[in-house]
Design an enzyme around this catalytic site. Sequence first.
Site, mmCIF file in Angstrom:
data_model
loop_
_atom_site.group_PDB
_atom_site.id
_atom_site.type_symbol
_atom_site.label_atom_id
_atom_site.label_comp_id
_atom_site.label_asym_id
_atom_site.label_seq_id
_atom_site.Cartn_x
_atom_site.Cartn_y
_atom_site.Cartn_z
ATOM 1 N N ASP A 1 -6.823 -5.702 5.160
ATOM 2 C CA ASP A 1 -5.998 -4.529 4.888
ATOM 3 C C ASP A 1 -6.010 -3.929 6.271
ATOM 4 O O ASP A 1 -7.164 -3.452 6.763
ATOM 5 C CB ASP A 1 -6.891 -3.619 3.789
ATOM 6 C CG ASP A 1 -6.168 -2.321 3.631
ATOM 7 O OD1 ASP A 1 -5.218 -2.000 3.983
ATOM 8 O OD2 ASP A 1 -6.643 -1.470 2.961
ATOM 9 N N GLY A 2 -4.896 -3.617 6.688
ATOM 10 C CA GLY A 2 -4.575 -2.965 8.062
ATOM 11 C C GLY A 2 -3.873 -3.850 9.259
ATOM 12 O O GLY A 2 -4.305 -4.853 9.476
ATOM 13 N N GLY A 3 -2.604 -3.421 9.454
ATOM 14 C CA GLY A 3 -2.104 -4.163 10.640
ATOM 15 C C GLY A 3 -1.534 -5.496 10.146
ATOM 16 O O GLY A 3 -1.180 -6.285 10.789
ATOM 17 N N MET B 1 -8.766 8.698 -0.375
ATOM 18 C CA MET B 1 -9.435 9.148 1.031
ATOM 19 C C MET B 1 -10.110 10.475 0.809
ATOM 20 O O MET B 1 -9.189 11.350 0.267
ATOM 21 C CB MET B 1 -8.706 9.097 2.182
ATOM 22 C CG MET B 1 -7.829 7.556 2.608
ATOM 23 S SD MET B 1 -7.071 7.631 4.067
ATOM 24 C CE MET B 1 -6.510 5.871 4.265
ATOM 25 N N HIS C 1 -8.337 1.372 -3.739
ATOM 26 C CA HIS C 1 -9.490 1.220 -2.757
ATOM 27 C C HIS C 1 -10.002 2.648 -2.391
ATOM 28 O O HIS C 1 -9.300 3.320 -1.649
ATOM 29 C CB HIS C 1 -8.418 0.854 -1.442
ATOM 30 C CG HIS C 1 -9.390 0.575 -0.030
ATOM 31 N ND1 HIS C 1 -8.593 0.483 1.181
ATOM 32 C CD2 HIS C 1 -10.695 0.496 0.192
ATOM 33 C CE1 HIS C 1 -9.504 0.231 1.927
ATOM 34 N NE2 HIS C 1 -10.624 0.542 1.540
ATOM 35 N N MET D 1 -11.848 -5.226 6.352
ATOM 36 C CA MET D 1 -10.788 -4.287 6.908
ATOM 37 C C MET D 1 -10.403 -4.746 8.269
ATOM 38 O O MET D 1 -11.444 -5.351 8.958
ATOM 39 C CB MET D 1 -11.479 -2.972 6.929
ATOM 40 C CG MET D 1 -11.603 -2.006 5.971
ATOM 41 S SD MET D 1 -10.255 -1.789 4.704
ATOM 42 C CE MET D 1 -9.238 -0.936 6.023
ATOM 43 N N GLY E 1 1.077 -1.745 4.247
ATOM 44 C CA GLY E 1 1.681 -0.534 4.153
ATOM 45 C C GLY E 1 2.918 -0.503 4.856
ATOM 46 O O GLY E 1 3.895 -0.503 4.258
ATOM 47 N N HIS F 1 -1.363 -1.383 -4.188
ATOM 48 C CA HIS F 1 -2.853 -0.977 -3.410
ATOM 49 C C HIS F 1 -2.615 0.589 -3.290
ATOM 50 O O HIS F 1 -1.726 1.377 -2.714
ATOM 51 C CB HIS F 1 -2.746 -1.683 -2.180
ATOM 52 C CG HIS F 1 -4.003 -1.480 -1.268
ATOM 53 N ND1 HIS F 1 -5.146 -1.967 -1.550
ATOM 54 C CD2 HIS F 1 -4.339 -0.511 -0.310
ATOM 55 C CE1 HIS F 1 -6.214 -1.633 -0.892
ATOM 56 N NE2 HIS F 1 -5.847 -0.990 -0.058
ATOM 57 N N MET G 1 -12.169 5.036 -0.320
ATOM 58 C CA MET G 1 -12.459 5.161 0.881
ATOM 59 C C MET G 1 -13.136 6.637 0.820
ATOM 60 O O MET G 1 -12.722 7.757 1.334
ATOM 61 C CB MET G 1 -11.441 5.293 2.024
ATOM 62 C CG MET G 1 -10.948 3.915 2.469
ATOM 63 S SD MET G 1 -9.483 3.808 3.352
ATOM 64 C CE MET G 1 -8.480 3.781 1.819
ATOM 65 N N GLY H 1 -8.495 4.700 7.352
ATOM 66 C CA GLY H 1 -8.046 6.085 7.528
ATOM 67 C C GLY H 1 -6.641 6.240 7.522
ATOM 68 O O GLY H 1 -6.121 7.272 7.190
ATOM 69 N N PHE H 2 -5.890 5.606 8.219
ATOM 70 C CA PHE H 2 -4.572 5.752 8.402
ATOM 71 C C PHE H 2 -3.759 4.385 8.268
ATOM 72 O O PHE H 2 -4.112 3.352 8.740
ATOM 73 C CB PHE H 2 -4.182 6.407 9.810
ATOM 74 C CG PHE H 2 -5.222 7.631 10.220
ATOM 75 C CD1 PHE H 2 -4.515 8.869 9.625
ATOM 76 C CD2 PHE H 2 -6.352 7.417 10.836
ATOM 77 C CE1 PHE H 2 -5.427 9.932 9.693
ATOM 78 C CE2 PHE H 2 -7.121 8.591 10.981
ATOM 79 C CZ PHE H 2 -6.645 9.952 10.572
ATOM 80 N N GLY H 3 -2.434 4.541 7.924
ATOM 81 C CA GLY H 3 -1.569 3.444 8.132
ATOM 82 C C GLY H 3 -1.028 3.216 9.479
ATOM 83 O O GLY H 3 -1.101 4.062 10.338
ATOM 84 N N GLY H 4 -0.237 2.105 9.446
ATOM 85 C CA GLY H 4 0.393 1.985 10.832
ATOM 86 C C GLY H 4 -0.523 1.639 11.940
ATOM 87 O O GLY H 4 0.051 1.808 13.208
ATOM 88 N N ASP I 1 -4.780 3.783 -1.807
ATOM 89 C CA ASP I 1 -5.691 4.153 -0.852
ATOM 90 C C ASP I 1 -6.162 5.664 -1.100
ATOM 91 O O ASP I 1 -5.453 6.737 -0.937
ATOM 92 C CB ASP I 1 -5.167 4.286 0.574
ATOM 93 C CG ASP I 1 -4.964 2.750 0.954
ATOM 94 O OD1 ASP I 1 -6.015 2.019 0.950
ATOM 95 O OD2 ASP I 1 -3.895 2.389 1.576
ATOM 96 N N SER J 1 0.711 -1.194 0.112
ATOM 97 C CA SER J 1 -0.063 -0.047 -0.085
ATOM 98 C C SER J 1 0.872 1.325 -0.002
ATOM 99 O O SER J 1 1.802 1.619 1.024
ATOM 100 C CB SER J 1 -1.036 -0.027 1.345
ATOM 101 O OG SER J 1 -1.404 1.303 1.302
#
Length: 214
Positions: A175-177, A36, A65, A136, A197, A32, A67, A141-144, A34, A7
């Site tokens: 997607d995420g973590g 937003m 993706h 999800m 990401g 990927h 959002m 909304g945010f990476g990390g 993102d 990402s």
Amino acid sequence: MTIIAPSILSADFGRLAEEIADAERSGGDWIHIDVMDGMFVPNITFGPPVIKAVRGATRLPFDVHLMIERPERYLADFAAAGADRITVHAEACVHLHRVVGQIKELGLPAGVALNPATPLGFVEHLLDDVDLILCMTVNPGFGGQSFIPSVLDKIRTLRHMLNERGRAEVHIQVDGGINAETAPLVREAGADVLVAGNAVFGRSDRAQAIAELR
Ligand code: DX5
Ligand code: ZN
């Protein structure tokens, strides 16, 4: 086979084209992207002009993706900018079935994303129409951010639903973590497309990072 989708949200935006080329050289499968809008999620990234500007940096598919609220307003623009597949959020579409049809009319595979709190009932009637369902594993909304483990049960149930329906080929994306610790958990639960990401662009050796995710 597991698909790894780095990402670019965690890439250096000042060197975006080079970062994308590096992700390809390092063994990524999809890029990927993102998008937003500051409404559906509390963050703003970029839109079709930026995607178009970096399209030439790689031959990998652009996995977009969205959002954004009411994504149907911009589907044609993202397709023209070089999106190879488009995923919209179920929560952002009043007429989700229609939006999925609009993506397919543009000649692209359609994905539907579900926030961690959104039940599978939102996509149950669409299993025959979609190419991908994105579960999800953080609030978008945010990476990390940290992986939300309760999504694992949802992935298991969805994989079972798809198999029962003769739709085993539908991708389940997460997607995420996602990192070397959480990747085996989501794969075991039935996901086959892993977005990452921070776990890729946060590392200096991206090839090593992608190898660890596989
Ligand atoms: C989150 C985005 C993700 C994000 C994931 O809203 O949809 O694609 O880049 O970032 P990591 O892998 O760092 O959690
Ligand atoms: Zn994403």
